[in-house]
Design a protein around this motif. Structure first.
Motif, PDB file in Angstrom:
ATOM      1  N   UNK A  38      30.650 157.147  64.461  1.00 36.79           N
ATOM      2  CA  UNK A  38      32.091 157.216  64.684  1.00 36.79           C
ATOM      3  C   UNK A  38      32.793 156.053  63.990  1.00 36.79           C
ATOM      4  N   UNK A  39      32.165 154.884  64.019  1.00 36.04           N
ATOM      5  CA  UNK A  39      32.744 153.718  63.328  1.00 36.04           C
ATOM      6  C   UNK A  39      32.759 153.941  61.821  1.00 36.04           C
ATOM      7  N   UNK A  40      31.677 154.519  61.297  1.00 35.96           N
ATOM      8  CA  UNK A  40      31.618 154.828  59.867  1.00 35.96           C
ATOM      9  C   UNK A  40      32.704 155.828  59.492  1.00 35.96           C
ATOM     10  N   UNK A  41      32.908 156.841  60.340  1.00 35.16           N
ATOM     11  CA  UNK A  41      33.943 157.843  60.070  1.00 35.16           C
ATOM     12  C   UNK A  41      35.323 157.197  60.035  1.00 35.16           C
ATOM     13  N   UNK A  42      35.563 156.287  60.980  1.00 37.67           N
ATOM     14  CA  UNK A  42      36.865 155.610  61.026  1.00 37.67           C
ATOM     15  C   UNK A  42      37.092 154.794  59.757  1.00 37.67           C
ATOM     16  N   UNK A  43      36.061 154.096  59.304  1.00 33.47           N
ATOM     17  CA  UNK A  43      36.171 153.288  58.087  1.00 33.47           C
ATOM     18  C   UNK A  43      36.382 154.180  56.864  1.00 33.47           C
ATOM     19  N   UNK A  91      38.485 152.553  74.591  1.00 40.33           N
ATOM     20  CA  UNK A  91      39.620 151.675  74.297  1.00 40.33           C
ATOM     21  C   UNK A  91      39.321 150.786  73.084  1.00 40.33           C
ATOM     22  N   UNK A  92      38.098 150.266  73.023  1.00 34.99           N
ATOM     23  CA  UNK A  92      37.705 149.411  71.897  1.00 34.99           C
ATOM     24  C   UNK A  92      37.736 150.205  70.594  1.00 34.99           C
ATOM     25  N   UNK A  93      37.263 151.449  70.641  1.00 37.69           N
ATOM     26  CA  UNK A  93      37.264 152.286  69.443  1.00 37.69           C
ATOM     27  C   UNK A  93      38.691 152.608  69.004  1.00 37.69           C
ATOM     28  N   UNK A  94      39.564 152.850  69.971  1.00 33.74           N
ATOM     29  CA  UNK A  94      40.961 153.121  69.649  1.00 33.74           C
ATOM     30  C   UNK A  94      41.617 151.946  68.956  1.00 33.74           C
ATOM     31  N   UNK A  95      41.301 150.728  69.417  1.00 35.48           N
ATOM     32  CA  UNK A  95      41.842 149.522  68.775  1.00 35.48           C
ATOM     33  C   UNK A  95      41.324 149.387  67.347  1.00 35.48           C
ATOM     34  N   UNK A  96      40.044 149.722  67.145  1.00 41.33           N
ATOM     35  CA  UNK A  96      39.457 149.654  65.802  1.00 41.33           C
ATOM     36  C   UNK A  96      40.172 150.605  64.851  1.00 41.33           C
ATOM     37  N   UNK A  97      40.391 151.839  65.297  1.00 39.87           N
ATOM     38  CA  UNK A  97      41.056 152.841  64.457  1.00 39.87           C
ATOM     39  C   UNK A  97      42.474 152.398  64.114  1.00 39.87           C
ATOM     40  N   UNK A  98      43.206 151.896  65.116  1.00 37.82           N
ATOM     41  CA  UNK A  98      44.586 151.454  64.885  1.00 37.82           C
ATOM     42  C   UNK A  98      44.621 150.317  63.865  1.00 37.82           C
ATOM     43  N   UNK A  99      43.674 149.401  63.958  1.00 38.76           N
ATOM     44  CA  UNK A  99      43.625 148.273  63.029  1.00 38.76           C
ATOM     45  C   UNK A  99      43.304 148.738  61.609  1.00 38.76           C
ATOM     46  N   UNK A 100      42.364 149.666  61.479  1.00 39.33           N
ATOM     47  CA  UNK A 100      41.951 150.141  60.150  1.00 39.33           C
ATOM     48  C   UNK A 100      43.071 150.874  59.420  1.00 39.33           C
ATOM     49  N   UNK A 136      34.130 149.333  53.347  1.00 40.00           N
ATOM     50  CA  UNK A 136      33.379 150.499  52.896  1.00 40.00           C
ATOM     51  C   UNK A 136      31.941 150.098  52.600  1.00 40.00           C
ATOM     52  N   UNK A 137      31.767 148.888  52.056  1.00 41.62           N
ATOM     53  CA  UNK A 137      30.411 148.380  51.842  1.00 41.62           C
ATOM     54  C   UNK A 137      29.692 148.156  53.162  1.00 41.62           C
ATOM     55  N   UNK A 138      30.423 147.627  54.143  1.00 42.93           N
ATOM     56  CA  UNK A 138      29.841 147.408  55.469  1.00 42.93           C
ATOM     57  C   UNK A 138      29.477 148.740  56.112  1.00 42.93           C
ATOM     58  N   UNK A 139      30.305 149.747  55.901  1.00 38.89           N
ATOM     59  CA  UNK A 139      30.036 151.057  56.516  1.00 38.89           C
ATOM     60  C   UNK A 139      28.718 151.633  56.020  1.00 38.89           C
ATOM     61  N   UNK A 140      28.353 151.327  54.769  1.00 37.49           N
ATOM     62  CA  UNK A 140      27.060 151.774  54.249  1.00 37.49           C
ATOM     63  C   UNK A 140      25.934 151.180  55.070  1.00 37.49           C
ATOM     64  N   UNK A 144      23.243 153.034  57.632  1.00 35.65           N
ATOM     65  CA  UNK A 144      21.802 152.829  57.588  1.00 35.65           C
ATOM     66  C   UNK A 144      21.302 152.432  58.972  1.00 35.65           C
ATOM     67  N   UNK A 145      22.039 151.521  59.616  1.00 34.99           N
ATOM     68  CA  UNK A 145      21.652 151.059  60.943  1.00 34.99           C
ATOM     69  C   UNK A 145      21.641 152.201  61.946  1.00 34.99           C
ATOM     70  N   UNK A 146      22.600 153.131  61.829  1.00 31.58           N
ATOM     71  CA  UNK A 146      22.677 154.247  62.775  1.00 31.58           C
ATOM     72  C   UNK A 146      21.541 155.244  62.592  1.00 31.58           C
ATOM     73  N   UNK A 147      21.019 155.368  61.376  1.00 28.21           N
ATOM     74  CA  UNK A 147      19.942 156.321  61.106  1.00 28.21           C
ATOM     75  C   UNK A 147      18.560 155.743  61.424  1.00 28.21           C
ATOM     76  N   UNK A 148      18.378 154.464  61.162  1.00 24.17           N
ATOM     77  CA  UNK A 148      17.052 153.851  61.298  1.00 24.17           C
ATOM     78  C   UNK A 148      16.490 153.959  62.713  1.00 24.17           C
ATOM     79  N   UNK A 149      17.280 153.722  63.798  1.00 26.84           N
ATOM     80  CA  UNK A 149      16.705 153.890  65.142  1.00 26.84           C
ATOM     81  C   UNK A 149      16.137 155.288  65.372  1.00 26.84           C
ATOM     82  N   UNK A 150      16.841 156.312  64.881  1.00 26.38           N
ATOM     83  CA  UNK A 150      16.348 157.684  65.035  1.00 26.38           C
ATOM     84  C   UNK A 150      15.046 157.877  64.263  1.00 26.38           C
ATOM     85  N   UNK A 151      15.019 157.392  63.027  1.00 23.87           N
ATOM     86  CA  UNK A 151      13.816 157.533  62.198  1.00 23.87           C
ATOM     87  C   UNK A 151      12.636 156.802  62.831  1.00 23.87           C
TER      88      UNK A 151
END
Length: 227
Positions: A38-43, A91-100, A136-140, A144-151
């Motif tokens: 969700x954070x990646x999508x927002x970015x 609420x934290x996610x909403x603040x992130x989206x508003x800031x971005x 955008x670089x951070x989102x990459x 990766x971080x979001x996929x690695x736990x699943x893998x």
């Protein structure tokens, strides 16, 4: 191709959503993975919004974001996460989206350390970049971080019963097509292109795991029965 990816994204994670609903369980699914997505999508959405990219190059991110929200709600329900904790996260996610999406984030520039690998430390300098490019670089890395736990969880448990092969297959197809559309329509956005390449590779790893460990599950189930 771009609009095709967007249309495909409308039902992109429906197989995963249906699988969770069918089993009435979110076992094996990490809430952190979908929160990070969700954070990646927002970015990604804010980045493309600020640079004025054609909707055909990023529109699927919005539909995927909505479906990830549904999965997060499912995990909250089946894992019985308390509402106060969950609402604090919302609420934290909403603040992130508003800031971005703010004009401040659009206009902000930062000095980033840079070293030319071919030259070495003698080339060290600070490069002034758009904050959105940095994000955008951070989102990459977040992706990766979001996929690695699943893998890693699949490698450890050898359990892919809650992994939707259809969803990950669509993810691979969409990311692969996005590699070509961004190369053609946004040739200068190298960071964006890299994010889609990495996404495709990680999705391929998960798909291969579903084939490799699918054969191990019946054997494990039989062992439990014999015991």
């Amino acid at each position: 191709l771009g609009m095709g990816v967007i249309l495909g994204a409308v039902g992109f994670k429906l197989p995963q959503i249906r699988l969770i609903q069918k089993k009435k369980s979110s076992a094996g699914l990490a809430l952190s993975q979908f929160v990070l997505e969700l954070c990646v999508s927002a970015i990604t959405l804010s980045f493309n919004y600020h640079i004025g990219a054609p909707f055909s190059t990023y529109g699927e991110s919005g539909f995927i974001c909505l479906q990830n929200i549904i999965i997060v709600l499912q995990i909250r329900h089946y894992d019985r996460i308390s509402w106060p904790s969950f609402l604090a996260g919302v609420a934290a996610y909403g603040c992130l989206v508003a800031a971005l999406y703010s004009d401040y984030a659009r206009d902000l520039r930062v000095d980033v350390p840079f070293v030319d690998v071919g030259v070495g430390l003698d080339s060290f300098k600070y490069v002034n970049m758009r904050f959105q490019d940095c994000l955008q670089g951070v989102s990459t890395m977040v992706m990766i971080t979001s996929r690695i736990p699943t893998i890693m969880t699949i490698f450890r448990t050898k359990n892919v019963s809650n992994i939707s092969r259809t969803t990950w297959g669509l993810n691979l197809a969409g990311a692969t097509i996005r590699v070509f559309t961004t190369f053609r329509e946004l040739p200068d956005e190298l960071v964006l292109q890299a994010s889609f390449i990495i996404s495709a590779l990680l999705s391929l790893v998960v798909i291969l795991q579903t084939f490799v460990y699918a054969k191990a599950e019946p054997a494990a189930a039989n062992d439990k029965k014999t015991k």
